[in-house]
Design a protein around this motif. Sequence first.
Motif, mmCIF file in Angstrom:
data_model
loop_
_atom_site.group_PDB
_atom_site.id
_atom_site.type_symbol
_atom_site.label_atom_id
_atom_site.label_comp_id
_atom_site.label_asym_id
_atom_site.label_seq_id
_atom_site.Cartn_x
_atom_site.Cartn_y
_atom_site.Cartn_z
ATOM 1 N N SER A 109 0.849 -1.155 0.028
ATOM 2 C CA SER A 109 0.043 -0.257 0.086
ATOM 3 C C SER A 109 0.773 1.181 -0.063
ATOM 4 O O SER A 109 0.569 2.263 -0.635
ATOM 5 C CB SER A 109 -0.990 0.121 1.211
ATOM 6 N N ALA A 110 1.872 1.193 0.680
ATOM 7 C CA ALA A 110 3.106 2.360 0.790
ATOM 8 C C ALA A 110 3.448 2.548 -0.495
ATOM 9 O O ALA A 110 3.490 3.843 -0.952
ATOM 10 C CB ALA A 110 4.049 2.160 1.501
ATOM 11 N N LEU A 111 3.893 1.608 -1.329
ATOM 12 C CA LEU A 111 4.240 1.657 -3.038
ATOM 13 C C LEU A 111 3.253 2.290 -3.574
ATOM 14 O O LEU A 111 3.401 3.212 -4.630
ATOM 15 C CB LEU A 111 4.750 0.395 -3.440
ATOM 16 N N LEU A 112 2.120 2.074 -3.313
ATOM 17 C CA LEU A 112 0.732 2.535 -4.207
ATOM 18 C C LEU A 112 0.432 3.985 -3.925
ATOM 19 O O LEU A 112 0.196 4.717 -4.802
ATOM 20 C CB LEU A 112 -0.639 1.527 -3.651
ATOM 21 N N LEU A 113 0.798 4.190 -2.669
ATOM 22 C CA LEU A 113 0.590 5.643 -2.120
ATOM 23 C C LEU A 113 1.894 6.562 -2.854
ATOM 24 O O LEU A 113 1.594 7.692 -3.259
ATOM 25 C CB LEU A 113 0.825 5.956 -0.764
ATOM 26 N N HIS A 185 0.839 -1.959 10.632
ATOM 27 C CA HIS A 185 1.314 -1.345 9.501
ATOM 28 C C HIS A 185 0.324 -1.442 8.298
ATOM 29 O O HIS A 185 0.206 -0.681 7.638
ATOM 30 C CB HIS A 185 2.647 -1.963 9.174
ATOM 31 N N ASN A 186 -0.589 -2.710 8.610
ATOM 32 C CA ASN A 186 -1.718 -3.048 7.609
ATOM 33 C C ASN A 186 -2.475 -1.952 7.840
ATOM 34 O O ASN A 186 -3.140 -1.048 6.797
ATOM 35 C CB ASN A 186 -2.200 -4.248 7.724
ATOM 36 N N PHE A 187 -3.039 -1.798 8.899
ATOM 37 C CA PHE A 187 -4.265 -0.808 9.176
ATOM 38 C C PHE A 187 -3.542 0.660 9.116
ATOM 39 O O PHE A 187 -4.435 1.500 8.451
ATOM 40 C CB PHE A 187 -4.369 -0.931 10.720
ATOM 41 N N ARG A 188 -2.524 0.986 9.461
ATOM 42 C CA ARG A 188 -1.914 2.376 8.983
ATOM 43 C C ARG A 188 -1.899 2.627 7.643
ATOM 44 O O ARG A 188 -2.138 3.828 7.279
ATOM 45 C CB ARG A 188 -0.624 2.384 9.819
ATOM 46 N N ALA A 189 -1.439 1.729 6.896
ATOM 47 C CA ALA A 189 -1.294 2.178 5.394
ATOM 48 C C ALA A 189 -2.973 2.234 4.878
ATOM 49 O O ALA A 189 -2.886 3.071 3.933
ATOM 50 C CB ALA A 189 -0.795 0.927 4.771
ATOM 51 N N ALA A 190 -3.778 1.427 5.234
ATOM 52 C CA ALA A 190 -5.144 1.772 4.756
ATOM 53 C C ALA A 190 -5.810 3.275 5.537
ATOM 54 O O ALA A 190 -6.376 3.777 4.548
ATOM 55 C CB ALA A 190 -6.335 0.644 5.349
ATOM 56 N N TYR A 191 -5.384 3.574 6.572
ATOM 57 C CA TYR A 191 -5.999 4.893 7.213
ATOM 58 C C TYR A 191 -5.092 5.854 6.556
ATOM 59 O O TYR A 191 -5.636 6.983 6.166
ATOM 60 C CB TYR A 191 -5.383 4.619 8.831
ATOM 61 N N LEU A 192 -3.782 5.806 5.914
ATOM 62 C CA LEU A 192 -3.245 6.756 5.227
ATOM 63 C C LEU A 192 -3.800 6.989 3.878
ATOM 64 O O LEU A 192 -3.632 8.087 3.448
ATOM 65 C CB LEU A 192 -1.646 6.416 4.954
ATOM 66 N N HIS A 193 -4.286 5.799 3.262
ATOM 67 C CA HIS A 193 -5.054 5.882 2.049
ATOM 68 C C HIS A 193 -6.150 6.879 1.873
ATOM 69 O O HIS A 193 -6.406 7.803 1.201
ATOM 70 C CB HIS A 193 -5.317 4.612 1.614
ATOM 71 N N VAL A 194 -7.095 6.626 3.026
ATOM 72 C CA VAL A 194 -8.324 7.525 3.058
ATOM 73 C C VAL A 194 -8.040 8.817 3.672
ATOM 74 O O VAL A 194 -8.595 9.839 3.079
ATOM 75 C CB VAL A 194 -9.379 6.773 3.918
ATOM 76 N N LEU A 195 -6.948 9.045 4.469
ATOM 77 C CA LEU A 195 -6.172 10.342 4.969
ATOM 78 C C LEU A 195 -5.968 11.005 3.975
ATOM 79 O O LEU A 195 -5.968 12.296 3.680
ATOM 80 C CB LEU A 195 -5.502 10.439 6.052
ATOM 81 N N ALA A 196 -5.112 10.455 2.961
ATOM 82 C CA ALA A 196 -4.629 11.154 1.752
ATOM 83 C C ALA A 196 -5.669 11.533 0.893
ATOM 84 O O ALA A 196 -5.603 12.661 0.271
ATOM 85 C CB ALA A 196 -3.602 10.261 0.985
ATOM 86 N N TRP A 234 4.169 10.788 3.528
ATOM 87 C CA TRP A 234 3.535 9.851 4.267
ATOM 88 C C TRP A 234 3.916 8.381 3.841
ATOM 89 O O TRP A 234 4.092 7.546 4.521
ATOM 90 C CB TRP A 234 2.043 9.924 4.175
ATOM 91 N N SER A 235 4.342 8.153 2.518
ATOM 92 C CA SER A 235 4.638 6.867 1.908
ATOM 93 C C SER A 235 5.783 6.633 2.261
ATOM 94 O O SER A 235 6.099 5.260 2.575
ATOM 95 C CB SER A 235 4.115 6.882 0.515
ATOM 96 N N TRP A 236 6.857 7.354 2.394
ATOM 97 C CA TRP A 236 8.081 7.190 2.637
ATOM 98 C C TRP A 236 8.328 6.596 3.984
ATOM 99 O O TRP A 236 9.013 5.733 4.301
ATOM 100 C CB TRP A 236 8.826 8.285 2.244
ATOM 101 N N LEU A 238 5.928 5.197 5.792
ATOM 102 C CA LEU A 238 5.166 3.930 5.803
ATOM 103 C C LEU A 238 6.138 2.728 5.280
ATOM 104 O O LEU A 238 6.382 1.758 5.755
ATOM 105 C CB LEU A 238 4.006 4.001 5.234
ATOM 106 N N LEU A 239 6.844 3.142 3.993
ATOM 107 C CA LEU A 239 7.855 2.265 3.578
ATOM 108 C C LEU A 239 8.985 1.742 4.641
ATOM 109 O O LEU A 239 9.525 0.690 4.553
ATOM 110 C CB LEU A 239 8.407 2.935 2.287
ATOM 111 N N ARG A 240 9.482 3.003 5.128
ATOM 112 C CA ARG A 240 10.675 2.557 6.030
ATOM 113 C C ARG A 240 10.325 1.790 7.386
ATOM 114 O O ARG A 240 11.005 0.890 7.690
ATOM 115 C CB ARG A 240 11.143 4.022 6.769
ATOM 116 N N SER A 241 8.875 2.016 7.769
ATOM 117 C CA SER A 241 8.555 1.296 8.878
ATOM 118 C C SER A 241 8.301 -0.300 8.614
ATOM 119 O O SER A 241 8.646 -1.143 9.396
ATOM 120 C CB SER A 241 7.458 1.832 9.801
ATOM 121 N N THR A 242 7.673 -0.435 7.539
ATOM 122 C CA THR A 242 7.135 -1.673 7.048
ATOM 123 C C THR A 242 8.458 -2.683 6.573
ATOM 124 O O THR A 242 8.458 -3.546 6.851
ATOM 125 C CB THR A 242 6.236 -1.619 5.751
#
Length: 329
Positions: A109-113, A185-196, A234-236, A238-242
């Motif tokens: 999801s971070a890559l998609l963002l 990380h899975n939930f955070r990625a989804a949250y960032l998608h809708v927040l973005a 945001w995506s960067w 998330l990419l680092r943490s995952t």
Amino acid sequence: MPAAPHPPHHQHDLRPFRHSHAFGSAGEQARGRALLAVTLLTLVTMLAELAAGWWTGSLALLADGWHMGTHAAALGGAVLALRWSQRARGQEGFAFGGWKIEVLAGYTSALLLAAVALGLAVDAVRTLLRPGPIAYGEAMVVAVLGLVVNLLSVWLLARSGHDHGRAHEGHDHPHDHHHDHHHDHNFRAAYLHVLADAFTSVLAIGALGAGLLWGWRWPDPAVALVGAVVIGQWSWGLLRSTARALVDATADAPLRDAVRAAIEADGDAKLADLHIWQVGPQAYSGALSVVADHPLSAQDYQHRLHPIAQLKHTTIEVHRCPAPAGPAG
């Protein structure tokens, strides 16, 4: 002489020495329901926008409908990852449960963002260089509709995380500095998608308002470029943490220091080797090598680690310190 009969084999009871490798968090059921609700809401909105765009011939509605489809795919992937992770728990084929399935979904999801941010930046620069006509009325309707849907989605996801946080109030554990959903990380990625998406909708409404009031075209691509930079950041993160979780990076210093202090509290034991890595939203595994002049049992050292709530699974090997070599004769 006949050989002496072998004594009957003792049947070991291994149950006290086995432990679960399922490291899910207490709030994941609520987060799973919220993810599913947001996925369905996004799908319904996507279908409505595509139908309205086809009926009215609005390219803006059609474009936003397909954009919502990409978010629905990411959110649906998060739901499937959570389900597969839960099914993998307790299976011997997964050494520490299926949590890494969720982390992999978050990384994807971070890559998609990041791809969304890049595409948004390219379109913004192209539009700044060659501005074109904008159907402000239709675009404003699409932006407002998207904002309403995404704010509702953000509220649903945030509430599931907040309810989990309240469930932990009054249950403070030593060295437990963060709630579980901060490491999901899975939930955070989804949250960032809708927040973005909500963030870009707010920016779009402001830019379209400027166009409706004063006829300015430049704010639309300008705020899109700002949105691309923020989403890229945001995506960067998330990419680092995952990525750290996927490669079993060593835990942060505070947790390692807490383990070392607990083991070496008697002044005799020393840690010769220490490995700590994340195996769940708020769960870590450890492999320790202890050296002491008067070593205790592994169970004694395990007991010293009990107050560290994040450390869920440890393997400890104990060694007696070899006697120092005597003076040369």
